[in-house]
Design a protein around this motif. Structure first.
Motif, PDB file in Angstrom:
ATOM      1  N   ALA A   7       0.835  -1.206   0.000  1.00 58.11           N
ATOM      2  CA  ALA A   7       0.000   0.000   0.000  1.00 58.11           C
ATOM      3  C   ALA A   7       0.863   1.246   0.000  1.00 58.11           C
ATOM      4  O   ALA A   7       0.546   2.236  -0.679  1.00 58.11           O
ATOM      5  N   GLU A   8       1.967   1.208   0.736  1.00 62.03           N
ATOM      6  CA  GLU A   8       2.858   2.372   0.764  1.00 62.03           C
ATOM      7  C   GLU A   8       3.413   2.670  -0.624  1.00 62.03           C
ATOM      8  O   GLU A   8       3.479   3.830  -1.047  1.00 62.03           O
ATOM      9  N   ALA A   9       3.814   1.622  -1.331  1.00 61.19           N
ATOM     10  CA  ALA A   9       4.376   1.811  -2.672  1.00 61.19           C
ATOM     11  C   ALA A   9       3.298   2.243  -3.666  1.00 61.19           C
ATOM     12  O   ALA A   9       3.556   3.066  -4.557  1.00 61.19           O
ATOM     13  N   ALA A 114      -6.562  -9.995   5.460  1.00 63.95           N
ATOM     14  CA  ALA A 114      -7.407  -8.841   5.130  1.00 63.95           C
ATOM     15  C   ALA A 114      -7.139  -7.687   6.084  1.00 63.95           C
ATOM     16  O   ALA A 114      -7.090  -6.520   5.670  1.00 63.95           O
ATOM     17  N   PHE A 115      -6.952  -8.012   7.364  1.00 62.62           N
ATOM     18  CA  PHE A 115      -6.671  -6.956   8.336  1.00 62.62           C
ATOM     19  C   PHE A 115      -5.301  -6.333   8.077  1.00 62.62           C
ATOM     20  O   PHE A 115      -5.128  -5.118   8.191  1.00 62.62           O
ATOM     21  N   ALA A 116      -4.326  -7.163   7.699  1.00 63.27           N
ATOM     22  CA  ALA A 116      -3.005  -6.636   7.370  1.00 63.27           C
ATOM     23  C   ALA A 116      -3.087  -5.655   6.207  1.00 63.27           C
ATOM     24  O   ALA A 116      -2.417  -4.612   6.207  1.00 63.27           O
ATOM     25  N   ALA A 117      -3.917  -5.971   5.216  1.00 59.16           N
ATOM     26  CA  ALA A 117      -4.085  -5.054   4.086  1.00 59.16           C
ATOM     27  C   ALA A 117      -4.674  -3.726   4.551  1.00 59.16           C
ATOM     28  O   ALA A 117      -4.253  -2.651   4.100  1.00 59.16           O
ATOM     29  N   VAL A 123      -1.494   2.971   7.264  1.00 61.05           N
ATOM     30  CA  VAL A 123      -0.175   3.606   7.318  1.00 61.05           C
ATOM     31  C   VAL A 123       0.012   4.567   6.150  1.00 61.05           C
ATOM     32  O   VAL A 123       0.424   5.725   6.325  1.00 61.05           O
ATOM     33  N   ALA A 124      -0.287   4.096   4.942  1.00 57.13           N
ATOM     34  CA  ALA A 124      -0.059   4.922   3.757  1.00 57.13           C
ATOM     35  C   ALA A 124      -0.930   6.176   3.774  1.00 57.13           C
ATOM     36  O   ALA A 124      -0.461   7.277   3.462  1.00 57.13           O
ATOM     37  N   SER A 125      -2.201   6.018   4.147  1.00 59.09           N
ATOM     38  CA  SER A 125      -3.094   7.174   4.182  1.00 59.09           C
ATOM     39  C   SER A 125      -2.709   8.137   5.301  1.00 59.09           C
ATOM     40  O   SER A 125      -2.848   9.354   5.161  1.00 59.09           O
ATOM     41  N   SER A 126      -2.225   7.581   6.426  1.00 53.55           N
ATOM     42  CA  SER A 126      -1.761   8.450   7.519  1.00 53.55           C
ATOM     43  C   SER A 126      -0.565   9.274   7.074  1.00 53.55           C
ATOM     44  O   SER A 126      -0.464  10.473   7.379  1.00 53.55           O
ATOM     45  N   ALA A 127       0.380   8.634   6.366  1.00 52.43           N
ATOM     46  CA  ALA A 127       1.543   9.376   5.876  1.00 52.43           C
ATOM     47  C   ALA A 127       1.129  10.438   4.865  1.00 52.43           C
ATOM     48  O   ALA A 127       1.663  11.557   4.858  1.00 52.43           O
ATOM     49  N   LEU A 128       0.155  10.109   4.018  1.00 52.19           N
ATOM     50  CA  LEU A 128      -0.344  11.085   3.052  1.00 52.19           C
ATOM     51  C   LEU A 128      -0.993  12.264   3.766  1.00 52.19           C
ATOM     52  O   LEU A 128      -0.789  13.428   3.396  1.00 52.19           O
ATOM     53  N   ALA A 129      -1.773  11.967   4.818  1.00 52.57           N
ATOM     54  CA  ALA A 129      -2.419  13.035   5.590  1.00 52.57           C
ATOM     55  C   ALA A 129      -1.384  13.936   6.247  1.00 52.57           C
ATOM     56  O   ALA A 129      -1.496  15.164   6.231  1.00 52.57           O
ATOM     57  N   ARG A 130      -0.353  13.335   6.828  1.00 54.20           N
ATOM     58  CA  ARG A 130       0.692  14.123   7.473  1.00 54.20           C
ATOM     59  C   ARG A 130       1.473  14.951   6.450  1.00 54.20           C
ATOM     60  O   ARG A 130       1.851  16.093   6.730  1.00 54.20           O
ATOM     61  N   GLY A 169     -10.575   1.571  -1.481  1.00 57.38           N
ATOM     62  CA  GLY A 169     -11.469   2.039  -2.538  1.00 57.38           C
ATOM     63  C   GLY A 169     -11.280   3.487  -2.906  1.00 57.38           C
ATOM     64  O   GLY A 169     -11.874   3.962  -3.869  1.00 57.38           O
ATOM     65  N   PHE A 170     -10.445   4.211  -2.152  1.00 59.36           N
ATOM     66  CA  PHE A 170     -10.159   5.611  -2.450  1.00 59.36           C
ATOM     67  C   PHE A 170      -8.767   5.713  -3.066  1.00 59.36           C
ATOM     68  O   PHE A 170      -7.780   5.293  -2.449  1.00 59.36           O
ATOM     69  N   SER A 171      -8.689   6.267  -4.245  1.00 57.18           N
ATOM     70  CA  SER A 171      -7.390   6.519  -4.852  1.00 57.18           C
ATOM     71  C   SER A 171      -6.714   7.683  -4.132  1.00 57.18           C
ATOM     72  O   SER A 171      -7.331   8.393  -3.329  1.00 57.18           O
TER      73      SER A 171
END
Length: 504
Positions: A7-9, A114-117, A123-130, A169-171
């Protein structure tokens, strides 16, 4: 054969295409985002009733989890009320993990993949938000002028949920366009539906009617991905913390259907909730009238559905309607951005106010879902907490026996929220208010304990307060719920009472 991108990549790849100027800041934010999600996950591993944890062995500054399959998981001592990113790595049979998604994958527990995904997306969305913050996650921007600006200050999402920023589901482009932490203006689609085909509760605004048709505000993500329709009139609004609820400048708040899983739940709007909205709103007004001005409940002006949970909306008044000149109405989740909870005296005063209002309503027979998103505090010009505002009555619990003793009827309320189970009523309030809103405002077990010790001194010793002071604190087992997809309803765990061995 190519391994799938993490997800991060994936986010990095999309970000390079749609907002390349943010890429370096996103990359720099990833370690902190991993620690923030891992800290939430470690809390769950340390305290939730997970069936594959055999026992927990606390040490001096450390915690060892013995798993049923014989493996060992080591990490720091866990504070269930701590909100900073204090866990940077844990060790599974000696191997270090800083990535919460990788840890859950290698734990290999039921429903773990599924939970790991979800954790990877969080993590990725949190980094994007920050990465999108002008001066760091919380500050540097002064006090807002508009109600939605307070909501934009909540960058890291739910303070105790490992899926705090999971938005599958959100790009990346859609997160930037719709996420409140990115401060966008969102154009709601106004979908016309013949009035004869609609269930309308309350007084639907005249500006959202047109020649025998009801104009239903639809989130653009919903319009594109679920309804598969675009075009027509639009309504500009600012997204709030829940993302699917938006503030119309100078007007109401609009809750839209969003058939996507955000944090834990799919955020559509059921036909039953539309049908019950007017009765719930009137019920909320009656409750507020019995709190001697301590708490107000935002009123629902109107709700509509075409019979599908995918095409529905609720219009309710802004909490800012309850602010006098010079006052601010601040969601409890945004209090950290003010710096006020850093004062022990301020935190104790706020805690006393919140407990007084919450316990008074519980005595009447109503348990609020008083977490940091639903509960707001009115601050006077000096920053002192004066009263509370509550929004969204959909998930409260009401006890008809208690209510009847006070001459309050439950006519028209949804059956799913009605219960005389004292345990269910108490855990609804205590878990959301103390284990959620107050704990998040305090930021640590020590600060929460100090605030509670001061706040409860003058409170009436009701059976509810004695239960709060003398028993473990019930909270939703948020990770267990994500790992139990077949379980219906909420699952619960218990945290050590924040007052510990206090004589209260």
């Amino acid at each position: 054969m190519h391994r799938p991108l993490t997800a991060e990549a994936e986010v990095a790849e999309e970000l390079a295409a749609v907002r390349p100027g943010l890429l370096s800041r996103y990359t720099a934010a990833l370690p902190g985002a991993r620690a923030a999600v891992l800290s939430r996950l470690w809390r769950a591993l340390a305290y939730e009733p997970l069936p594959w944890v055999e026992r927990r062995e606390p040490g001096r500054g450390s915690l060892v989890l013995r798993l049923r399959d014989g493996r060992r998981l080591d990490g720091p001592a866990a504070d269930p009320y701590r909100t900073d990113a204090y866990v940077t790595a844990v060790r599974l049979d000696g191997a270090a993990y800083a990535d919460p998604a990788a840890l859950v994958r290698d734990l290999a527990v039921p429903h773990g993949p599924a939970f790991a995904a979800e954790l990877g997306h969080s993590v990725a969305s949190s980094a994007l938000a920050r990465a999108g913050q002008p001066d760091g996650p919380a500050g540097g921007r002064g006090w807002p002028r508009h109600d939605w600006e307070w909501e934009q200050r909540v960058v890291d999402g739910h303070p105790f949920h490992p899926g705090c920023r999971s938005r599958p589901g959100f790009s990346v482009a859609e997160q930037l366009a719709y996420g409140p932490e990115h401060r966008p203006v969102v154009e709601l689609e106004l979908v016309p539906v013949p009035a004869a085909r609609c269930l309308v509760a309350g007084a639907w605004p005249p500006r959202l009617r047109d020649a025998g048709r009801v104009l239903v505000p639809v989130h653009p993500w919903q319009a594109a991905h679920v309804l598969k329709r675009r075009g027509g009139a639009r309504l500009a609004a600012h997204p709030l913390m829940s993302l699917r609820t938006l503030a119309v400048p100078g007007g109401p708040h609009v809750k839209t259907a969003l058939s996507a899983r955000l944090t834990s739940s799919v955020r559509d709007i059921s036909v039953a909730s539309v049908a019950a909205s007017a009765a719930l709103s009137a019920f909320g007004e009656e409750l507020a009238a019995r709190t001697d001005g301590l708490l107000r409940v935002t009123r629902t002006r109107g709700a509509v559905t075409d019979g599908s949970p995918d095409l529905a909306a609720v219009v309710r008044e802004s909490p800012a309607a309850y602010a006098a000149p010079g006052e601010h109405v601040v969601p409890v989740a945004a209090l950290a951005a003010t710096g006020l909870p850093g004062s022990p005296a301020w935190l104790a005063g706020f805690t006393r106010l919140a407990l007084t209002a919450g316990l008074r309503l519980l005595e009447l027979g109503v348990a609020l879902e008083a977490h940091g998103q639903n509960l707001l505090v009115v601050l006077d010009p000096s920053g002192a907490p004066r009263r509370l505002v509550y929004r969204d009555l959909a998930d409260i619990r009401v006890g008809p026996a208690r209510l009847a003793r006070h001459g309050i009827a439950t006519d028209g309320l949804p059956e799913r929220i009605v219960t005389d189970d004292e345990r269910a009523l108490r855990r609804k309030l205590f878990g959301s208010l103390v284990g959620g809103a107050l704990a998040a405002a305090a930021g640590s077990g020590a600060a929460l304990r100090d605030a509670l010790e001061t706040a409860v001194r003058d409170l009436p010793r009701t059976p509810d307060l004695r239960a709060l002071l003398g028993e473990p604190l019930p909270v939703k087992a948020l990770t267990l719920m994500r790992l139990s997809p077949g379980a219906a309803g909420d699952l619960w765990g218990e945290l050590p009472n924040p007052l510990g061995d206090s004589p209260w």
